[in-house]
Design an enzyme around this catalytic site. Structure first.
Site, PDB file in Angstrom:
ATOM      1  N   TRP A 209      -5.254  -5.156  12.698  1.00 51.28           N
ATOM      2  CA  TRP A 209      -5.325  -4.364  11.461  1.00 51.28           C
ATOM      3  C   TRP A 209      -5.268  -5.399  10.206  1.00 51.28           C
ATOM      4  CZ3 TRP A 209      -1.800  -4.177   7.304  1.00 51.28           C
ATOM      5  CH2 TRP A 209      -2.296  -3.269   6.195  1.00 51.28           C
TER       6      TRP A 209
ATOM      7  N   GLU B 194      -8.067  -1.274  14.275  1.00 45.41           N
ATOM      8  CA  GLU B 194      -7.261  -0.593  13.607  1.00 45.41           C
ATOM      9  C   GLU B 194      -7.688  -0.173  12.277  1.00 45.41           C
ATOM     10  OE1 GLU B 194      -3.100  -0.953  13.124  1.00 45.41           O
ATOM     11  OE2 GLU B 194      -2.830   1.076  12.254  1.00 45.41           O
TER      12      GLU B 194
ATOM     13  N   ASP C 219      -4.469   5.053  14.242  1.00 41.84           N
ATOM     14  CA  ASP C 219      -3.208   5.261  13.733  1.00 41.84           C
ATOM     15  C   ASP C 219      -3.051   6.611  12.822  1.00 41.84           C
ATOM     16  OD1 ASP C 219      -1.059   5.388  11.562  1.00 41.84           O
ATOM     17  OD2 ASP C 219      -0.666   3.162  11.963  1.00 41.84           O
TER      18      ASP C 219
ATOM     19  N   HIS D 171      -3.479   7.154   9.271  1.00 37.99           N
ATOM     20  CA  HIS D 171      -4.493   6.469   8.658  1.00 37.99           C
ATOM     21  C   HIS D 171      -5.916   7.259   8.272  1.00 37.99           C
ATOM     22  CE1 HIS D 171      -3.243   1.948   9.725  1.00 37.99           C
ATOM     23  NE2 HIS D 171      -2.316   2.895   9.056  1.00 37.99           N
TER      24      HIS D 171
ATOM     25  N   LYS E 285      -8.507   2.241   8.705  1.00 36.80           N
ATOM     26  CA  LYS E 285      -7.590   2.764   7.573  1.00 36.80           C
ATOM     27  C   LYS E 285      -8.345   3.466   6.705  1.00 36.80           C
ATOM     28  CE  LYS E 285      -3.301   1.819   5.412  1.00 36.80           C
ATOM     29  NZ  LYS E 285      -2.160   0.854   5.385  1.00 36.80           N
TER      30      LYS E 285
ATOM     31  N   ASP F  82       4.436   6.488   6.994  1.00 36.48           N
ATOM     32  CA  ASP F  82       4.844   5.853   8.244  1.00 36.48           C
ATOM     33  C   ASP F  82       6.313   6.391   8.294  1.00 36.48           C
ATOM     34  OD1 ASP F  82       2.954   3.720   9.183  1.00 36.48           O
ATOM     35  OD2 ASP F  82       3.149   3.312   7.029  1.00 36.48           O
TER      36      ASP F  82
ATOM     37  N   HIS G  73      -1.464   4.289  17.556  1.00 34.18           N
ATOM     38  CA  HIS G  73      -0.189   4.188  16.577  1.00 34.18           C
ATOM     39  C   HIS G  73      -0.068   5.477  16.288  1.00 34.18           C
ATOM     40  CE1 HIS G  73      -0.608  -0.560  15.436  1.00 34.18           C
ATOM     41  NE2 HIS G  73      -0.800  -0.178  16.458  1.00 34.18           N
TER      42      HIS G  73
ATOM     43  N   ASP H 288       3.994   3.394  15.605  1.00 37.28           N
ATOM     44  CA  ASP H 288       4.039   2.735  14.234  1.00 37.28           C
ATOM     45  C   ASP H 288       4.849   3.637  13.061  1.00 37.28           C
ATOM     46  OD1 ASP H 288       3.762   1.078  12.254  1.00 37.28           O
ATOM     47  OD2 ASP H 288       1.469   1.376  12.571  1.00 37.28           O
TER      48      ASP H 288
ATOM     49  N   ASP I  93      -0.095   7.791   3.907  1.00 37.67           N
ATOM     50  CA  ASP I  93       0.273   7.046   4.984  1.00 37.67           C
ATOM     51  C   ASP I  93       1.693   6.555   4.914  1.00 37.67           C
ATOM     52  OD1 ASP I  93       0.119   5.506   7.070  1.00 37.67           O
ATOM     53  OD2 ASP I  93      -0.597   3.682   6.158  1.00 37.67           O
TER      54      ASP I  93
HETATM   55  C1  RNT Z   1      -0.834  -0.636   8.596  1.00 39.40           C
HETATM   56  C2  RNT Z   1      -1.089  -0.488   9.954  1.00 39.40           C
HETATM   57  C3  RNT Z   1      -0.497  -1.551  11.062  1.00 39.40           C
HETATM   58  C4  RNT Z   1       1.066  -1.883  10.481  1.00 39.40           C
HETATM   59  C5  RNT Z   1       1.557  -2.979  11.464  1.00 39.40           C
HETATM   60  C6  RNT Z   1       2.594  -3.497  10.787  1.00 39.40           C
HETATM   61  O1  RNT Z   1      -1.302   0.412   7.878  1.00 39.40           O
HETATM   62  O2  RNT Z   1      -0.840   0.522  10.464  1.00 39.40           O
HETATM   63  O3  RNT Z   1      -0.606  -1.088  12.313  1.00 39.40           O
HETATM   64  O4  RNT Z   1       1.625  -0.764  10.353  1.00 39.40           O
HETATM   65  O5  RNT Z   1       0.683  -4.082  11.756  1.00 39.40           O
HETATM   66 ZN    ZN Z   2      -0.772   0.957  12.682  1.00 41.78          ZN
END
Ligand code: RNT
Ligand code: ZN
Length: 418
Positions: free
Chosen positions: A185, A226, A259, A262, A228, A296, A286, A326, A294
């Site tokens: 990513w 990955e 993810d 994302h 986004k 997290d 993720h 994640d 996003d």
């Molecule tokens: C970032 C991605 C990625 C990170 C990590 C730290 O938006 O989700 O995976 O969270 O690599």
């Molecule tokens: Zn991620």
């Protein structure tokens, strides 16, 4: 027979009545590893020489006590979290968690030697390792682009970094005998309207070709990309969009990483599983919880996470969808956060494995569509919790509710002392 066993026996019978073998489901569950991201442990800080802020569109909020100050403390915390999570595990690492022993090692200088102690740790803890490049929190990334930068010097720096990370991934895979998923990513993108989108994407394509040019056995390392939608500071343009990486992955035999934070808030990752599997080698997940964006947040056992797991199981794809977490919440006990997220994911997977699929599928095939929906609804009140708690105890991990006391004890004994 203790209470939990009794409850399990009851549940087993109920599931049997709808054609589900709970013992078999648990046997399957016990073989599927969950990749746990290490960066929940320290708010994505790492232990490099540099103290540059996170950046790259990533942000943690909160300042919970007891944040680990070195690798030993981080590992101690991960070990504690592992005691609360049943089943086989991998630890998902970033280069910023290398064992640099206080030395300044820039990102284009890292090698397997900096990760030897992680392999030893993984062996001791019976875990696999997954890996990523770290392109954020570095002065060479100030312009917003890394491997797709128009400046050759900048992009070569990051290509070199990414190649080395892949070499380290191969090292993890070969030493541990467990395939390492190497997930790329990068934050490349722009805050405002950009005219050179095609140019950046062409540069990125070539950069990826270069990064992947070395051939490593797939039993050691599998590459994943990955995507986004956008990041903080790259609201208008993200080079590595879903379309871009999907096309690249399909053309080059790579995995896509979804993810769950994302995508547009109403876009469902669960529906993407069966859409891309016919074309791709596999998927890395993720599992994150985006709130409005996003953000997290800690993953929970949401309808969507359950649906994702069901789609994997229904597609018979547990062997090529790699499940990982994640999230990074520094406002609550970090070990507790890990446990909540990972347990939620495994619970959701268990729900999927316990789906009365043969009955529901039969209704579907016969065109009895009310019955299909009815059974899907009825399966929600099946006694899955009894199966889950039994699984926890059989795996040597505390059952629901009981694990919370373990975290509080650790908080008092270890975190408060730091
Ligand atoms: C970032 C991605 C990625 C990170 C990590 C730290 O938006 O989700 O995976 O969270 O690599
Ligand atoms: Zn991620």
């Amino acid at each position: 027979m203790n209470n939990m066993q009794k409850q399990y026996e009851e549940a087993r019978k109920q599931y049997q009545d709808v054609g589900v073998d709970t013992d078999k489901a648990l046997e399957k569950l016990g073989k599927i590893p969950i990749s746990i991201h290490c960066w929940q442990g320290d708010d994505v800080t790492g232990f490099e020489y540099s103290d540059i802020a996170l950046g790259g569109g990533l942000l943690t909020t909160g300042n919970f006590k007891g944040k680990p100050r070195n690798l030993l403390q981080l590992r101690q915390d991960i070990e504690k979290a592992f005691t609360l999570i049943p089943g086989p595990k991998k630890i998902n690492l970033h280069p910023i968690y290398g064992d640099f022993k206080g030395k300044k090692v820039d990102r284009d200088q890292i090698g397997p030697e900096h990760f030897e102690s992680w392999v030893d740790w993984a062996q001791k803890n019976n875990a696999g390792i997954d890996f990523n490049p770290t392109t954020f929190a570095h002065k060479m990334a100030d312009g917003g682009y890394t491997i797709s930068d128009k400046d050759k010097k900048i992009r070569n720096f990051w290509i070199e970094h990414a190649r080395r990370c892949r070499e380290i991934s191969n090292y993890f895979g070969s030493r541990l005998g467990k395939t390492c998923i190497y997930n790329i990513w990068v934050q490349d993108g722009a805050k405002d309207t950009t005219l050179a989108k095609y140019e950046h994407r062409m540069i990125m394509k070539e950069a990826l070709d270069e990064i992947f040019s070395e051939k490593y056995p797939e039993s050691n390392v599998l590459d994943a990309l990955e995507s986004k939608l956008f990041g903080l500071g790259s609201e208008s343009f993200t080079v590595g969009s879903l379309d871009f990486y999907l096309a690249y992955a399909a053309q080059n035999g790579k995995l896509i990483t979804f993810d769950t934070g994302h995508f547009h808030p109403t876009e469902l990752v669960s529906d993407k599983i069966s859409a891309v599997l016919p074309f791709l080698k596999g998927i890395m997940l993720h599992l994150s919880r985006g709130i409005r964006w996003d953000s997290d947040h800690v993953t929970i056992m949401s309808d969507e996470v359950i649906e994702i797991m069901k789609e994997i199981v229904r597609a018979g794809a547990t062997g090529r969808v790699y499940i990982g977490t994640d999230f990074f919440d520094s406002s609550i006990n970090r070990i507790g956060a890990w446990a909540i997220g990972a347990r939620a994911v495994i619970k959701a997977l268990l729900v999927a494995l316990l789906e009365p699929a043969s009955v529901i599928k039969k209704y579907e095939d016969e065109g009895l569509l009310f019955a299909r929906l009815g059974m899907l609804e009825d399966s929600k009140t099946m006694p899955f919790g009894a199966v889950w708690n039994y699984h926890c105890l059989a795996s040597g991990v505390p059952a629901d509710a009981a694990w919370i006391g373990e975290v509080l004890k650790y908080e008092a004994e270890v975190l408060d002392e730091r």
